[in-house]
Design a protein around this motif. Structure first.
Motif, mmCIF file in Angstrom:
data_model
loop_
_atom_site.group_PDB
_atom_site.id
_atom_site.type_symbol
_atom_site.label_atom_id
_atom_site.label_comp_id
_atom_site.label_asym_id
_atom_site.label_seq_id
_atom_site.Cartn_x
_atom_site.Cartn_y
_atom_site.Cartn_z
ATOM 1 N N ALA A 58 -2.152 -1.041 -7.699
ATOM 2 C CA ALA A 58 -1.577 -1.973 -8.677
ATOM 3 C C ALA A 58 -0.052 -1.909 -8.693
ATOM 4 O O ALA A 58 0.607 -2.903 -9.021
ATOM 5 C CB ALA A 58 -2.129 -1.659 -10.058
ATOM 6 N N SER A 59 0.524 -0.753 -8.317
ATOM 7 C CA SER A 59 1.984 -0.598 -8.409
ATOM 8 C C SER A 59 2.733 -1.730 -7.730
ATOM 9 O O SER A 59 3.721 -2.231 -8.231
ATOM 10 C CB SER A 59 2.409 0.729 -7.774
ATOM 11 N N GLY A 74 1.721 -4.658 -7.214
ATOM 12 C CA GLY A 74 1.390 -6.000 -7.713
ATOM 13 C C GLY A 74 0.113 -6.570 -7.138
ATOM 14 O O GLY A 74 -0.197 -7.743 -7.341
ATOM 15 N N ASP A 77 -3.990 -6.876 -6.989
ATOM 16 C CA ASP A 77 -5.013 -6.874 -8.033
ATOM 17 C C ASP A 77 -6.156 -5.936 -7.614
ATOM 18 O O ASP A 77 -6.943 -6.260 -6.714
ATOM 19 C CB ASP A 77 -5.506 -8.327 -8.198
ATOM 20 N N VAL A 78 -6.241 -4.795 -8.266
ATOM 21 C CA VAL A 78 -7.205 -3.773 -7.861
ATOM 22 C C VAL A 78 -8.646 -4.300 -7.950
ATOM 23 O O VAL A 78 -9.447 -4.104 -7.034
ATOM 24 C CB VAL A 78 -7.050 -2.502 -8.726
ATOM 25 N N HIS A 79 -8.967 -5.012 -9.042
ATOM 26 C CA HIS A 79 -10.354 -5.495 -9.208
ATOM 27 C C HIS A 79 -10.745 -6.477 -8.115
ATOM 28 O O HIS A 79 -11.858 -6.472 -7.608
ATOM 29 C CB HIS A 79 -10.533 -6.144 -10.583
ATOM 30 N N SER A 98 -6.465 2.868 -8.068
ATOM 31 C CA SER A 98 -5.514 2.441 -9.103
ATOM 32 C C SER A 98 -4.083 2.341 -8.574
ATOM 33 O O SER A 98 -3.278 1.562 -9.073
ATOM 34 C CB SER A 98 -5.572 3.422 -10.266
ATOM 35 N N HIS A 149 -10.720 -4.096 -4.611
ATOM 36 C CA HIS A 149 -11.523 -2.889 -4.465
ATOM 37 C C HIS A 149 -12.992 -3.277 -4.286
ATOM 38 O O HIS A 149 -13.845 -3.030 -5.143
ATOM 39 C CB HIS A 149 -11.317 -1.993 -5.699
ATOM 40 N N ASP A 166 5.414 -1.279 -10.353
ATOM 41 C CA ASP A 166 4.988 -0.580 -11.575
ATOM 42 C C ASP A 166 5.365 -1.333 -12.850
ATOM 43 O O ASP A 166 5.892 -0.738 -13.800
ATOM 44 C CB ASP A 166 5.624 0.822 -11.616
#
Ligand code: ADP
Length: 508
Positions: free
Chosen positions: A189-190, A192, A194-196, A186, A199, A76
């Motif tokens: 991301a906590s 570390g 990379d969501v983009h 989302s 996903h 986070d």
């Protein structure tokens, strides 16, 4: 950190949420310790990383000590310290991670079922890799298990390998595709990730809820080796009915996906040495098995009027997967057939626990039925030893261990033909199966009629042909359910994967 032992074999690190006997909820715990012990016996250096749960069985860890270091790991947007403990469990070196995070992630009095499980275990996955990285270890294999540590493969390749921590091949074992850890994208991301980047349909996007991510899918995509716990289950999960939404992903990655039947820890589960038993016994001394049966009946207040009355048992988590309505039916069917029944089980599902409490109350002082609705390792050993027949009417069953433990303790399984049960229980009356491997009673259709039919055949043999029954019991006790052959298969997968990596690095 503790020095790694010298070993000419591979350096294998398991990262997991459970390990028997210190932190066990179900079969995952048994597999992590059983497979690790077998691999250690084959000459490999095997280490395990676990969360340091407040509720684990600390008495079973020897030489537990706190290391003189703090491992800082990202979560986070901040770095959090982790205290690292090391100890020996079942002869294996184990690292325990104790996060200094205000969420007190592993200080909850239970292993799973917390509102923030996704956070707790993604934190742990990251901290475990950080521990390996900061201690300068160069494992050959990092083997992670189930959704709780499924963050390890994408973290390893997307975050750590570029830091030069890239000696390892990653193996992921899914012990049950029912649990995939699907969560809002989302949240990823906590730890570390990379969501983009992740996903996406070919990476971690859930195949049905497109706005969510699926850690198990990510582990399938990002691991070098993917396994599940029996050959039949590996086939089932590649179909639309069995794959829980992941069949297409598994088919796409089928070249790295195999099913290997679990073994059982034959030291921990050995009726000849089991210290939980009143009377140790072996196949040529079945009288002592009878004495265990008498002891358990006495302990639980069941009638001892008829020594040869068959005792049917079931030890299980009471969840829909296990066929709870059929377990309930087995109690009544046993009474109708003139047997006794013991259920040892507990449920994380409130309405199921309540339903069985009602059944338990109903049979409170009954001479032939007892329900013990808790988790009790010591009692489970005594019940395996006492039982004549063991019911496992699962709707689906990735591998199942109780059928193998039951057979090792001289009990005859009555099982539904699904998953790992289909790879380990073979019907006594099925002429299509070689006589020497037949060991129990099976049924295919998961309904009361199917189960009753198999139970009736079991009772018939038990009551009418004691000699044939004794032969069957002795044969079952001699079956090799050890990890020997399965651990050799894992070793082969590890070695093949390492050889492929060496070959491709030579070619580049
Ligand atoms: P799962 O992993 O789905 O729970 P398995 O058959 O693979 O099922 O493993 C279950 C393990 O947990 C076995 O070792 C079994 O003896 C043990 N077990 C299940 N319920 C209990 C209980 N209530 N008390 C003690 N041991 C239990």
């Amino acid at each position: 950190l503790t020095k790694s032992l010298k070993s000419s074999g591979l350096h294998i690190v398991h990262i997991a949420a459970e390990m028997a006997p210190v932190a066990k909820v179900g079969g995952l715990g048994d597999v992590v310790s059983g497979l690790s012990k077998a691999l250690q016996k084959r000459g490999h250096l095997v280490e395990i990383i676990l969360p340091k749960y407040d509720c684990m069985n600390h008495d079973l860890i020897s030489d537990l000590k706190e290391l003189d270091m703090t491992v800082h790991s990202y979560f986070d947007g901040q770095q959090f310290g982790n205290k690292i403990w090391v100890g020996i469990v079942a002869g294996l070196p184990v690292y325990f991670i104790e996060p200094h995070h205000p969420g007190k992630f592993f200080w909850r009095g239970q292993y799973y079922g917390e509102h923030d499980d996704f956070k707790r275990f993604s934190f742990f996955s990251r901290a475990a890799l950080e521990l390996l990285f900061q201690s300068g270890k160069k494992p050959d294999i990092i083997h992670c298990h189930d959704w709780q540590t499924a963050f390890v493969p994408p973290l390893y390749w997307d975050v750590y390998s570029s830091k030069g921590f890239n000696s390892a091949r990653i193996c992921f074992t899914c012990h049950n595709f029912e649990y995939q850890g699907v969560s809002p994208a989302s949240e990823l991301a906590s730890c570390g990730l990379d969501v983009h980047h992740l996903h996406r349909p070919d990476r971690m996007q859930d195949n049905s809820s497109h706005e969510r991510i699926n850690p198990v899918k990510g582990a399938v995509v990002y691991s070098n080796i993917v396994t599940t716990v029996s050959p039949t289950y590996a086939q089932e999960v590649r179909t639309a009915e069995g794959g829980r939404g992941l069949h297409e992903t598994l088919n796409f990655h089928s070249r790295k996906f195999v099913g290997i039947l679990n073994g059982i820890d034959t030291d921990a589960w050995n009726p000849a040495t089991d210290s939980f038993l009143k009377y140790q016994y072996s196949a040529d001394d079945l009288q002592a098995k009878e004495e265990n049966k008498a002891a358990v009946r006495k302990h639980l207040g069941l009638s001892s009027a008829n020594a040869s009355q068959p005792l049917v048992c079931c030890i299980t988590r009471l969840v829909p997967q296990k066929g709870v309505h059929l377990i309930r039916h087995a109690i009544y069917q046993t009474l109708e057939l003139g047997g006794q029944f013991i259920l040892l089980g507990s449920s994380p599902v409130t309405h199921i626990q309540r339903e069985f409490e009602e059944i338990s109350n109903h049979f409170q002082n009954h001479p032939h039925v007892r329900l013990i609705l808790s988790y009790d390792d010591a009692l489970s050993h005594a019940i395996f030893a006492a039982s004549d027949m063991f019911v496992i009417p699962s709707i689906f069953e990735p591998c199942g261990l109780t059928q193998m433990i039951a057979m090792r303790y001289g009990s005859v399984p009555i099982a539904r033909r699904t998953g790992g049960l289909n790879d380990s229980v073979f019907d006594v009356d099925d002429d299509a199966i070689p006589v020497q491997v037949r060991n129990g009673f099976t049924f295919l259709v998961p309904d009361e009629q199917g189960l009753s039919g198999a139970m009736k055949r079991g009772f018939k043999l038990y009551m009418r042909n004691p000699d044939a029954w004794r032969d069957l019991v002795q044969k079952n006790m001699a079956i090799d359910f050890s990890w020997d052959s399965s651990s050799a298969q894992y070793e082969q997968l590890y070695e093949n994967s390492l050889a492929r990596a060496r070959k491709s690095s030579r070619e580049n």
